[in-house]
Design a protein around this motif. Structure first.
Motif, PDB file in Angstrom:
ATOM      1  N   THR A  62       0.822  -1.213   0.000  1.00 44.87           N
ATOM      2  CA  THR A  62       0.000   0.000   0.000  1.00 44.87           C
ATOM      3  C   THR A  62       0.856   1.264   0.000  1.00 44.87           C
ATOM      4  N   ALA A  63       2.123   1.155   0.398  1.00 44.04           N
ATOM      5  CA  ALA A  63       3.008   2.323   0.301  1.00 44.04           C
ATOM      6  C   ALA A  63       3.158   2.741  -1.156  1.00 44.04           C
ATOM      7  N   ALA A  64       3.203   1.758  -2.054  1.00 43.54           N
ATOM      8  CA  ALA A  64       3.308   2.070  -3.484  1.00 43.54           C
ATOM      9  C   ALA A  64       2.044   2.769  -3.978  1.00 43.54           C
ATOM     10  N   PHE A  65       0.870   2.415  -3.404  1.00 37.29           N
ATOM     11  CA  PHE A  65      -0.358   3.110  -3.792  1.00 37.29           C
ATOM     12  C   PHE A  65      -0.214   4.607  -3.506  1.00 37.29           C
ATOM     13  N   ASP A  66       0.288   4.904  -2.298  1.00 37.41           N
ATOM     14  CA  ASP A  66       0.436   6.305  -1.904  1.00 37.41           C
ATOM     15  C   ASP A  66       1.486   7.007  -2.766  1.00 37.41           C
ATOM     16  N   PHE A  67       2.542   6.285  -3.126  1.00 37.97           N
ATOM     17  CA  PHE A  67       3.580   6.848  -3.994  1.00 37.97           C
ATOM     18  C   PHE A  67       2.988   7.189  -5.354  1.00 37.97           C
ATOM     19  N   MET A  68       2.175   6.291  -5.899  1.00 34.11           N
ATOM     20  CA  MET A  68       1.539   6.536  -7.192  1.00 34.11           C
ATOM     21  C   MET A  68       0.594   7.731  -7.119  1.00 34.11           C
ATOM     22  N   ARG A  69      -0.181   7.817  -6.044  1.00 36.58           N
ATOM     23  CA  ARG A  69      -1.100   8.953  -5.897  1.00 36.58           C
ATOM     24  C   ARG A  69      -0.332  10.271  -5.871  1.00 36.58           C
ATOM     25  N   ALA A  70       0.803  10.261  -5.164  1.00 39.94           N
ATOM     26  CA  ALA A  70       1.611  11.484  -5.083  1.00 39.94           C
ATOM     27  C   ALA A  70       2.173  11.858  -6.453  1.00 39.94           C
ATOM     28  N   LEU A  71       2.622  10.873  -7.222  1.00 43.77           N
ATOM     29  CA  LEU A  71       3.134  11.153  -8.564  1.00 43.77           C
ATOM     30  C   LEU A  71       2.025  11.691  -9.467  1.00 43.77           C
ATOM     31  N   LEU A  72       0.853  11.091  -9.383  1.00 45.02           N
ATOM     32  CA  LEU A  72      -0.270  11.554 -10.195  1.00 45.02           C
ATOM     33  C   LEU A  72      -0.658  12.983  -9.825  1.00 45.02           C
ATOM     34  N   ALA A  73      -0.668  13.272  -8.517  1.00 37.72           N
ATOM     35  CA  ALA A  73      -1.022  14.617  -8.065  1.00 37.72           C
ATOM     36  C   ALA A  73      -0.015  15.655  -8.551  1.00 37.72           C
ATOM     37  N   ALA A  74       1.239  15.208  -8.708  1.00 36.23           N
ATOM     38  CA  ALA A  74       2.299  16.110  -9.183  1.00 36.23           C
ATOM     39  C   ALA A  74       2.408  16.117 -10.700  1.00 36.23           C
ATOM     40  N   ASP A  75       1.521  15.389 -11.378  1.00 31.49           N
ATOM     41  CA  ASP A  75       1.495  15.313 -12.839  1.00 31.49           C
ATOM     42  C   ASP A  75       2.792  14.719 -13.390  1.00 31.49           C
ATOM     43  N   VAL A  76       3.287  13.688 -12.694  1.00 33.05           N
ATOM     44  CA  VAL A  76       4.491  12.970 -13.121  1.00 33.05           C
ATOM     45  C   VAL A  76       4.068  11.652 -13.753  1.00 33.05           C
ATOM     46  N   SER A  77       4.633  11.330 -14.899  1.00 28.38           N
ATOM     47  CA  SER A  77       4.300  10.087 -15.592  1.00 28.38           C
ATOM     48  C   SER A  77       4.622   8.882 -14.720  1.00 28.38           C
ATOM     49  N   CYS A  78       3.673   7.941 -14.630  1.00 28.43           N
ATOM     50  CA  CYS A  78       3.906   6.758 -13.792  1.00 28.43           C
ATOM     51  C   CYS A  78       3.031   5.603 -14.258  1.00 28.43           C
ATOM     52  N   GLU A  79       3.472   4.405 -13.906  1.00 28.03           N
ATOM     53  CA  GLU A  79       2.729   3.180 -14.229  1.00 28.03           C
ATOM     54  C   GLU A  79       2.921   2.200 -13.093  1.00 28.03           C
ATOM     55  N   TYR A  80       1.845   1.488 -12.733  1.00 30.98           N
ATOM     56  CA  TYR A  80       1.908   0.585 -11.576  1.00 30.98           C
ATOM     57  C   TYR A  80       1.239  -0.740 -11.911  1.00 30.98           C
ATOM     58  N   HIS A  81       1.873  -1.824 -11.430  1.00 27.79           N
ATOM     59  CA  HIS A  81       1.326  -3.167 -11.590  1.00 27.79           C
ATOM     60  C   HIS A  81       1.320  -3.880 -10.242  1.00 27.79           C
ATOM     61  N   LEU A  82       0.166  -4.392  -9.854  1.00 24.58           N
ATOM     62  CA  LEU A  82       0.027  -5.184  -8.635  1.00 24.58           C
ATOM     63  C   LEU A  82      -0.378  -6.594  -9.026  1.00 24.58           C
ATOM     64  N   PHE A  83       0.481  -7.574  -8.694  1.00 26.65           N
ATOM     65  CA  PHE A  83       0.200  -8.969  -8.993  1.00 26.65           C
ATOM     66  C   PHE A  83      -0.410  -9.625  -7.761  1.00 26.65           C
ATOM     67  N   SER A  84      -1.327 -10.541  -7.989  1.00 28.67           N
ATOM     68  CA  SER A  84      -2.062 -11.142  -6.860  1.00 28.67           C
ATOM     69  C   SER A  84      -1.157 -12.016  -5.995  1.00 28.67           C
ATOM     70  N   ARG A  85      -0.128 -12.622  -6.587  1.00 27.68           N
ATOM     71  CA  ARG A  85       0.789 -13.415  -5.789  1.00 27.68           C
ATOM     72  C   ARG A  85       2.168 -13.423  -6.454  1.00 27.68           C
ATOM     73  N   GLY A  86       3.153 -13.779  -5.662  1.00 22.53           N
ATOM     74  CA  GLY A  86       4.543 -13.739  -6.123  1.00 22.53           C
ATOM     75  C   GLY A  86       5.501 -13.456  -5.000  1.00 22.53           C
ATOM     76  N   GLY A  87       4.942 -13.024  -3.846  1.00 22.97           N
ATOM     77  CA  GLY A  87       5.788 -12.818  -2.680  1.00 22.97           C
ATOM     78  C   GLY A  87       6.761 -11.657  -2.840  1.00 22.97           C
ATOM     79  N   HIS A  88       7.927 -11.826  -2.269  1.00 27.30           N
ATOM     80  CA  HIS A  88       8.956 -10.784  -2.287  1.00 27.30           C
ATOM     81  C   HIS A  88      10.210 -11.331  -2.944  1.00 27.30           C
ATOM     82  N   GLY A  89      10.812 -10.540  -3.819  1.00 28.13           N
ATOM     83  CA  GLY A  89      12.023 -10.984  -4.488  1.00 28.13           C
ATOM     84  C   GLY A  89      11.752 -12.088  -5.484  1.00 28.13           C
ATOM     85  N   GLN A  90      10.790 -11.838  -6.376  1.00 21.94           N
ATOM     86  CA  GLN A  90      10.397 -12.853  -7.351  1.00 21.94           C
ATOM     87  C   GLN A  90      11.596 -13.298  -8.187  1.00 21.94           C
ATOM     88  N   PRO A  91      11.743 -14.607  -8.383  1.00 20.24           N
ATOM     89  CA  PRO A  91      12.846 -15.099  -9.218  1.00 20.24           C
ATOM     90  C   PRO A  91      12.632 -14.725 -10.690  1.00 20.24           C
TER      91      PRO A  91
END
Length: 261
Positions: free
Chosen positions: A232-261
């Motif tokens: 959810t920290a990334a959600f807030d980061f994306m919102r801040a970028l959008l509010a600042a009119d900075v180009s951004c793209e975000y992908h949330l995968f349902s599973r994969g854990g941390h440090g995907q191989p």
């Protein structure tokens, strides 16, 4: 190929993966650059997020550079004693120096200075994202061993995989395993100098309030089942970028854990 390791301030290193750019007799093409910051919780450098990533992006036409910033244990140089602390923003300033080295050698290494990208994973994502939002912070640039020219420290974009953008808090932090909590205390000790940081110390590594119109464009991804980083920290980061009119793209995968191989 030019494959060498250069020393940076504070024991950090920059490893080059500069491929032959000759496309005809005496004709060369300048390639985009990718600076890679491996993860490892500021305690180690995750091996699979170093050379393997560089090789993949070389295949895609990039000149690649792995930035091994200050961490507690340098697995590449086991003869070195573990570092007790390297307070933030030490790692960011080392990345700034790496950017300067690459731009200073852009002609020799056939790098297109208009396409300078930085990729970071986990803790390395924090280092990369820090550059994206603090590349022109005078409290940092005035302390560098060189004087940045123009916007040479501004990346063309940052690519962040399961990045740490702030320290975990709230219900997510309360639900961490005992092992993850102990690792978190080790990260506190290394980056903040104490296992029990104050709220203001924790806030000093929160990158979301630092987003502004001059921040670098960002591509970010997380997994919803990541047991280490609260997505959810990334959600807030994306919102801040959008509010600042900075180009951004975000992908949330349902599973994969941390440090995907």
């Amino acid at each position: 190929m030019i494959n060498q390791t250069l020393d940076l301030a504070g024991g950090a290193t920059l490893t080059t993966y500069v491929q032959d750019s000759e496309v005809g007799f005496g004709r060369f093409v300048n390639r985009p650059a990718m600076l890679i910051c491996p993860g490892g919780a500021f305690l180690i450098h995750a091996t699979r997020e170093c050379e393997a990533v560089a090789i993949e992006f070389m295949r895609r036409g990039f000149q690649c550079f792995v930035v091994r910033y200050s961490v507690a244990t340098n697995r590449e140089c086991p003869e070195r004693q573990p570092e007790k602390a390297a307070p933030y923003p030490t790692q960011l300033m080392q990345l700034m120096e790496a950017m300067h080295v690459v731009t200073s050698n852009a002609e020799a290494w056939h790098v297109d200075e208009s396409r300078m990208y930085v990729m970071g994973f986990s803790a390395g994502g924090h280092v990369a994202a820090s550059l994206g939002v603090r590349w022109n912070d005078p409290s940092l640039t005035e302390k560098l061993p060189f004087e940045p020219v123009g916007d040479e420290l501004r990346p063309s974009g940052v690519i962040l995989g399961y990045p740490m953008l702030r320290f975990n808090d709230g219900p997510f932090a309360q639900g961490l395993s005992d092992e993850a909590r102990e690792q978190g205390r080790e990260v506190y000790r290394f980056t903040l100098g104490t296992a029990s940081p104050s709220p203001s110390q924790l806030e000093s590594m929160d990158l979301i309030p630092l987003v502004g119109p001059e921040s670098a464009p960002a591509f970010v991804w997380n997994c919803a089942d990541d047991p280490v980083i609260d997505c959810t920290a990334a959600f807030d980061f994306m919102r801040a970028l959008l509010a600042a009119d900075v180009s951004c793209e975000y992908h949330l995968f349902s599973r994969g854990g941390h440090g995907q191989p």
